[in-house]
Design a protein around this motif. Sequence first.
Motif, PDB file in Angstrom:
ATOM      1  N   PHE A 167      68.461  27.801 116.320  1.00 34.00           N
ATOM      2  CA  PHE A 167      67.520  26.694 116.189  1.00 34.00           C
ATOM      3  C   PHE A 167      67.346  25.935 117.511  1.00 34.00           C
ATOM      4  O   PHE A 167      66.513  25.035 117.601  1.00 34.00           O
ATOM      5  N   PHE A 168      68.148  26.282 118.507  1.00 34.07           N
ATOM      6  CA  PHE A 168      68.132  25.592 119.796  1.00 34.07           C
ATOM      7  C   PHE A 168      67.862  26.590 120.927  1.00 34.07           C
ATOM      8  O   PHE A 168      68.570  26.616 121.928  1.00 34.07           O
ATOM      9  N   ASP A 169      66.852  27.441 120.698  1.00 38.78           N
ATOM     10  CA  ASP A 169      66.449  28.442 121.702  1.00 38.78           C
ATOM     11  C   ASP A 169      67.588  29.384 122.065  1.00 38.78           C
ATOM     12  O   ASP A 169      67.640  29.918 123.189  1.00 38.78           O
ATOM     13  N   GLY A 170      68.511  29.593 121.139  1.00 43.16           N
ATOM     14  CA  GLY A 170      69.607  30.510 121.369  1.00 43.16           C
ATOM     15  C   GLY A 170      70.690  29.979 122.287  1.00 43.16           C
ATOM     16  O   GLY A 170      71.629  30.715 122.634  1.00 43.16           O
ATOM     17  N   ASP A 171      70.600  28.718 122.682  1.00 41.09           N
ATOM     18  CA  ASP A 171      71.538  28.130 123.643  1.00 41.09           C
ATOM     19  C   ASP A 171      72.566  27.286 122.906  1.00 41.09           C
ATOM     20  O   ASP A 171      72.283  26.155 122.490  1.00 41.09           O
ATOM     21  N   VAL A 172      73.786  27.801 122.768  1.00 40.04           N
ATOM     22  CA  VAL A 172      74.820  27.092 122.027  1.00 40.04           C
ATOM     23  C   VAL A 172      75.177  25.759 122.664  1.00 40.04           C
ATOM     24  O   VAL A 172      75.609  24.819 121.978  1.00 40.04           O
ATOM     25  N   GLU A 173      74.968  25.626 123.971  1.00 40.62           N
ATOM     26  CA  GLU A 173      75.304  24.372 124.645  1.00 40.62           C
ATOM     27  C   GLU A 173      74.370  23.237 124.247  1.00 40.62           C
ATOM     28  O   GLU A 173      74.689  22.060 124.453  1.00 40.62           O
ATOM     29  N   GLN A 174      73.210  23.573 123.684  1.00 37.43           N
ATOM     30  CA  GLN A 174      72.300  22.529 123.207  1.00 37.43           C
ATOM     31  C   GLN A 174      72.680  22.026 121.819  1.00 37.43           C
ATOM     32  O   GLN A 174      72.199  20.972 121.390  1.00 37.43           O
ATOM     33  N   VAL A 175      73.521  22.758 121.100  1.00 34.25           N
ATOM     34  CA  VAL A 175      73.902  22.375 119.743  1.00 34.25           C
ATOM     35  C   VAL A 175      74.920  21.249 119.822  1.00 34.25           C
ATOM     36  O   VAL A 175      75.947  21.382 120.497  1.00 34.25           O
ATOM     37  N   PRO A 176      74.662  20.128 119.158  1.00 36.25           N
ATOM     38  CA  PRO A 176      75.632  19.030 119.200  1.00 36.25           C
ATOM     39  C   PRO A 176      77.014  19.469 118.719  1.00 36.25           C
ATOM     40  O   PRO A 176      77.147  20.400 117.920  1.00 36.25           O
ATOM     41  N   ARG A 177      78.022  18.763 119.198  1.00 35.50           N
ATOM     42  CA  ARG A 177      79.399  19.071 118.817  1.00 35.50           C
ATOM     43  C   ARG A 177      79.866  18.262 117.612  1.00 35.50           C
ATOM     44  O   ARG A 177      80.901  18.584 117.022  1.00 35.50           O
ATOM     45  N   HIS A 178      79.112  17.227 117.262  1.00 36.17           N
ATOM     46  CA  HIS A 178      79.521  16.369 116.156  1.00 36.17           C
ATOM     47  C   HIS A 178      78.359  16.157 115.185  1.00 36.17           C
ATOM     48  O   HIS A 178      77.190  16.287 115.544  1.00 36.17           O
ATOM     49  N   CYS A 179      78.713  15.813 113.968  1.00 36.16           N
ATOM     50  CA  CYS A 179      77.726  15.564 112.928  1.00 36.16           C
ATOM     51  C   CYS A 179      78.269  14.516 111.970  1.00 36.16           C
ATOM     52  O   CYS A 179      79.469  14.220 111.959  1.00 36.16           O
ATOM     53  N   LEU A 180      77.383  13.956 111.173  1.00 33.87           N
ATOM     54  CA  LEU A 180      77.772  13.178 109.999  1.00 33.87           C
ATOM     55  C   LEU A 180      77.456  14.043 108.792  1.00 33.87           C
ATOM     56  O   LEU A 180      76.384  14.645 108.717  1.00 33.87           O
ATOM     57  N   THR A 181      78.374  14.113 107.860  1.00 33.09           N
ATOM     58  CA  THR A 181      78.165  14.980 106.704  1.00 33.09           C
ATOM     59  C   THR A 181      78.689  14.348 105.428  1.00 33.09           C
ATOM     60  O   THR A 181      79.706  13.639 105.435  1.00 33.09           O
ATOM     61  N   GLN A 182      77.969  14.574 104.339  1.00 30.10           N
ATOM     62  CA  GLN A 182      78.548  14.261 103.041  1.00 30.10           C
ATOM     63  C   GLN A 182      79.853  15.036 102.906  1.00 30.10           C
ATOM     64  O   GLN A 182      79.943  16.203 103.298  1.00 30.10           O
ATOM     65  N   GLY A 183      80.854  14.413 102.340  1.00 29.43           N
ATOM     66  CA  GLY A 183      82.118  15.091 102.121  1.00 29.43           C
ATOM     67  C   GLY A 183      82.077  15.959 100.879  1.00 29.43           C
ATOM     68  O   GLY A 183      81.142  15.910 100.070  1.00 29.43           O
ATOM     69  N   LEU A 184      83.125  16.755 100.719  1.00 32.66           N
ATOM     70  CA  LEU A 184      83.205  17.612  99.533  1.00 32.66           C
ATOM     71  C   LEU A 184      83.295  16.785  98.265  1.00 32.66           C
ATOM     72  O   LEU A 184      82.716  17.146  97.230  1.00 32.66           O
ATOM     73  N   GLY A 185      83.989  15.652  98.327  1.00 36.13           N
ATOM     74  CA  GLY A 185      84.041  14.769  97.167  1.00 36.13           C
ATOM     75  C   GLY A 185      82.692  14.180  96.838  1.00 36.13           C
ATOM     76  O   GLY A 185      82.333  14.027  95.663  1.00 36.13           O
TER      77      GLY A 185
END
Length: 260
Positions: A167-185
């Motif tokens: 989704f980022f032109d095939g460049d892994v360095e453009q992919v953010p390292r952190h996210c906010l996510t709903q938890g499993l609970g």
Amino acid sequence: MEVVIAPADELAVLAAAAIDALLRRKPEAVIGLATGSSPLKVYDELARRHAEEGLSFAQARGFMLDEYVGLPPEHPERYRNVIEREIASRVAWAPDRVQGPDGLAADLPAACAAYEAAIDAAGGVDLQLLGIGTDGHIAFNEPGSSLASRTRIKTLTKQTREDNARFFDGDVEQVPRHCLTQGLGTIMAARHLVLLATGKQKAEAVHQLVEGPISAMWPGTIMQMHPHATVLVDDAAASRLQLGGYYRQTFASKPAWQGL
């Protein structure tokens, strides 16, 4: 847990039909929205039903599963923009009725707590769409995630960043390292979980999800504990299932009125 094995286009119609039935029964329903490749055909079918059959999202609420941390507001892969592009704008869903965690917040823990509170205030999620990563993550709950976790910041694994580089032109360095996510609970509190997975690359994750032991090493396995979980997979994603023949038999024998 119900497992349905069918071609990808049929799976999308089944998932969309479940959302359609929910919205016609409960117009103010709360829908949990996923990104990635898995739900795209579902969104196409929902957009068709909106245009051709009058399916309305006007009273519904939408909550996103996750968001990258730090992507600027205009970035095309910011998940809020993806959801606007792929579903909200196509079904005339008012922007203020679709929410996601704030990946640009100055205080990320506070933003996560506020997001949990917003979901609670809306009455909880009625139907949550999900995909699954090749390492078994759902939302961005990577292997090792607490099975009781709530919305929080997570560090993405190398595998997830490599998988999302497309989704980022095939460049892994453009992919953010952190996210906010709903938890499993948080996810498990939804009243109906609908997970879609297609392709051979998802086969091991699907096998673990459905037939493996419940383990934080394969976070999606927590779905085995949900009272209403539906897993929609194509033949390739189902190729590792030991009970594949049984799942096909039970779905073929299911009464038409029962739905998912």
